[in-house]
Design a protein around this motif. Structure first.
Motif, PDB file in Angstrom:
ATOM      1  N   ALA A 169       0.641   3.745 -16.433  1.00 20.77           N
ATOM      2  CA  ALA A 169       1.183   2.755 -15.833  1.00 20.77           C
ATOM      3  C   ALA A 169       1.124   3.305 -14.143  1.00 20.77           C
ATOM      4  O   ALA A 169       0.742   2.710 -13.336  1.00 20.77           O
ATOM      5  CB  ALA A 169       2.508   2.264 -16.209  1.00 20.77           C
ATOM      6  N   LYS A 170       1.934   4.346 -14.212  1.00 22.68           N
ATOM      7  CA  LYS A 170       1.764   5.042 -12.905  1.00 22.68           C
ATOM      8  C   LYS A 170       0.312   5.383 -12.298  1.00 22.68           C
ATOM      9  O   LYS A 170       0.056   5.403 -11.321  1.00 22.68           O
ATOM     10  CB  LYS A 170       2.526   6.525 -13.104  1.00 22.68           C
ATOM     11  N   GLU A 171      -0.793   5.838 -13.328  1.00 25.06           N
ATOM     12  CA  GLU A 171      -1.976   5.852 -12.875  1.00 25.06           C
ATOM     13  C   GLU A 171      -2.659   4.662 -12.351  1.00 25.06           C
ATOM     14  O   GLU A 171      -3.185   4.577 -11.116  1.00 25.06           O
ATOM     15  CB  GLU A 171      -2.965   6.326 -14.043  1.00 25.06           C
ATOM     16  N   PHE A 172      -2.366   3.443 -12.693  1.00 20.99           N
ATOM     17  CA  PHE A 172      -2.631   2.227 -12.235  1.00 20.99           C
ATOM     18  C   PHE A 172      -2.091   2.057 -10.858  1.00 20.99           C
ATOM     19  O   PHE A 172      -2.736   1.705  -9.900  1.00 20.99           O
ATOM     20  CB  PHE A 172      -2.343   1.125 -13.100  1.00 20.99           C
ATOM     21  N   LEU A 173      -0.701   2.173 -10.869  1.00 16.94           N
ATOM     22  CA  LEU A 173       0.050   2.033  -9.470  1.00 16.94           C
ATOM     23  C   LEU A 173      -0.446   2.955  -8.271  1.00 16.94           C
ATOM     24  O   LEU A 173      -0.730   2.631  -7.309  1.00 16.94           O
ATOM     25  CB  LEU A 173       1.295   2.321  -9.536  1.00 16.94           C
ATOM     26  N   ASN A 174      -0.685   4.277  -8.796  1.00 15.00           N
ATOM     27  CA  ASN A 174      -0.970   5.232  -7.693  1.00 15.00           C
ATOM     28  C   ASN A 174      -2.537   5.107  -7.282  1.00 15.00           C
ATOM     29  O   ASN A 174      -2.854   5.269  -6.348  1.00 15.00           O
ATOM     30  CB  ASN A 174      -0.746   6.559  -8.319  1.00 15.00           C
ATOM     31  N   ASP A 175      -3.480   5.127  -8.578  1.00 15.58           N
ATOM     32  CA  ASP A 175      -4.793   4.949  -8.145  1.00 15.58           C
ATOM     33  C   ASP A 175      -5.639   3.738  -8.001  1.00 15.58           C
ATOM     34  O   ASP A 175      -6.853   3.775  -7.448  1.00 15.58           O
ATOM     35  CB  ASP A 175      -5.627   5.923  -9.512  1.00 15.58           C
ATOM     36  N   VAL A 176      -5.000   2.634  -8.122  1.00 16.56           N
ATOM     37  CA  VAL A 176      -5.479   1.403  -8.070  1.00 16.56           C
ATOM     38  C   VAL A 176      -4.945   0.513  -6.905  1.00 16.56           C
ATOM     39  O   VAL A 176      -5.002   0.335  -5.722  1.00 16.56           O
ATOM     40  CB  VAL A 176      -5.696   0.523  -9.230  1.00 16.56           C
ATOM     41  N   TYR A 177      -3.663   0.139  -7.276  1.00 16.51           N
ATOM     42  CA  TYR A 177      -2.768  -0.966  -6.526  1.00 16.51           C
ATOM     43  C   TYR A 177      -2.247  -0.279  -5.391  1.00 16.51           C
ATOM     44  O   TYR A 177      -2.352  -0.731  -4.294  1.00 16.51           O
ATOM     45  CB  TYR A 177      -1.665  -1.294  -7.315  1.00 16.51           C
ATOM     46  N   ARG A 232       0.800  -1.205  -0.016  1.00 21.45           N
ATOM     47  CA  ARG A 232      -0.006  -0.156  -0.081  1.00 21.45           C
ATOM     48  C   ARG A 232       0.829   1.354   0.190  1.00 21.45           C
ATOM     49  O   ARG A 232       1.935   1.177   0.786  1.00 21.45           O
ATOM     50  CB  ARG A 232      -0.919   0.081   1.283  1.00 21.45           C
ATOM     51  N   ASP A 233       0.477   2.231  -0.640  1.00 20.20           N
ATOM     52  CA  ASP A 233       1.030   3.449  -0.901  1.00 20.20           C
ATOM     53  C   ASP A 233       2.471   3.234  -1.608  1.00 20.20           C
ATOM     54  O   ASP A 233       3.440   4.004  -1.601  1.00 20.20           O
ATOM     55  CB  ASP A 233       1.533   4.269   0.559  1.00 20.20           C
ATOM     56  N   LEU A 234       2.412   2.058  -2.154  1.00 18.30           N
ATOM     57  CA  LEU A 234       3.643   1.634  -2.972  1.00 18.30           C
ATOM     58  C   LEU A 234       4.933   1.536  -2.126  1.00 18.30           C
ATOM     59  O   LEU A 234       6.263   1.662  -2.424  1.00 18.30           O
ATOM     60  CB  LEU A 234       4.204   2.759  -4.173  1.00 18.30           C
TER      61      LEU A 234
END
Length: 241
Positions: A170-178, A87-89
């Motif tokens: 790709a960054k949108e997926f990581l930040n907004d979903v994963y 979470r939060d990468l």
């Protein structure tokens, strides 16, 4: 659910359309970010597993038996720590019972099969290698239910980046979903057999779509469905890791 018959191009188009339709104010987002889910799903299940003998007893026996089998086979470490992104990468070490030879290291590989030890095949079949993940849940790094945690190296791999039209997507997926969810010991990817998704763009695309679908539809009902599917997967060994 994701249609398994979708072609490669259809999967990528589906990802693009799904990202376009994301609603940051959806009820699923509120549910995933709520403290109630953490208290009820994770902390609640940990307490139940710890105090009810019919659950804690078999878990303890399974854990001790697995640890002994791993150690007695080659004398190597019982556990291994695999760097993952949560979470939060933020990075954390996912803990599992070791199922491969010591020389194989911790990376997922296309040729992993030859490195799996005889006891490792059994504990993977029964998903016993995931038991130490309860510690990750207790520490707040993982949830019982969530997307399968990604290795840091996957985020810069061509298989991952080729799933998106642009790097910004790709960054949108990581930040907004994963990045808005705790990864799970089990979840939509695990019960649907998305193993070694880093091997190809097609496998990664299916993983991404399963993760987006979970994010968009997260609810107590979905958690219950995935918990039941997890029990069935462990009991039958079907699609187990």
């Amino acid at each position: 659910m994701i249609n398994p018959e979708l072609s490669h191009d259809e999967l990528l188009d589906h990802i693009e359309r799904s990202l376009d339709q994301l609603d940051p104010n959806a009820s699923s987002e509120a549910y995933l970010s709520s403290g109630a889910r953490r208290h009820v799903l994770d902390e609640g299940l940990l307490v139940v597993a710890g105090i009810i003998p019919v659950i804690s007893g078999p878990l303890a026996v399974a854990g001790l038996t697995t640890a002994a089998a791993v150690k007695l086979y080659d004398g190597g470490p019982i556990l291994y720590r695999s760097p993952r992104v949560g979470r939060d990468l933020e990075k954390f070490d996912m803990i599992k019972f070791r199922s491969m030879n010591v020389s194989a290291g911790i990376a997922q590989k296309k040729d992993a099969a030859p490195h799996i030890t005889p006891p490792g095949r059994i504990i993977r079949k029964l998903s016993l290698d995931e038991l130490p993940g309860l510690w990750n849940v207790a520490m707040g790094d993982m949830s019982f239910i969530g997307p399968r945690p990604i290795m840091p190296g996957h985020l810069t791999s061509s298989h991952f980046l080729d799933c998106f039209a642009t790097e910004a997507r790709a960054k949108e997926f990581l930040n907004d979903v994963y990045g808005r969810m705790r990864p799970g010991v089990s979840g939509p990817n695990q019960v649907n057999g998305s193993r070694d998704f880093g091997e190809s763009t097609e496998k990664f695309a299916k993983y991404i779509m399963q993760t987006i679908h979970f994010y968009e539809n997260a609810s107590p009902k979905m958690d219950r469905q995935l918990l039941r599917a997890t029990i069935k997967t462990v009991a039958t060994g079907h699609q187990a890791y």
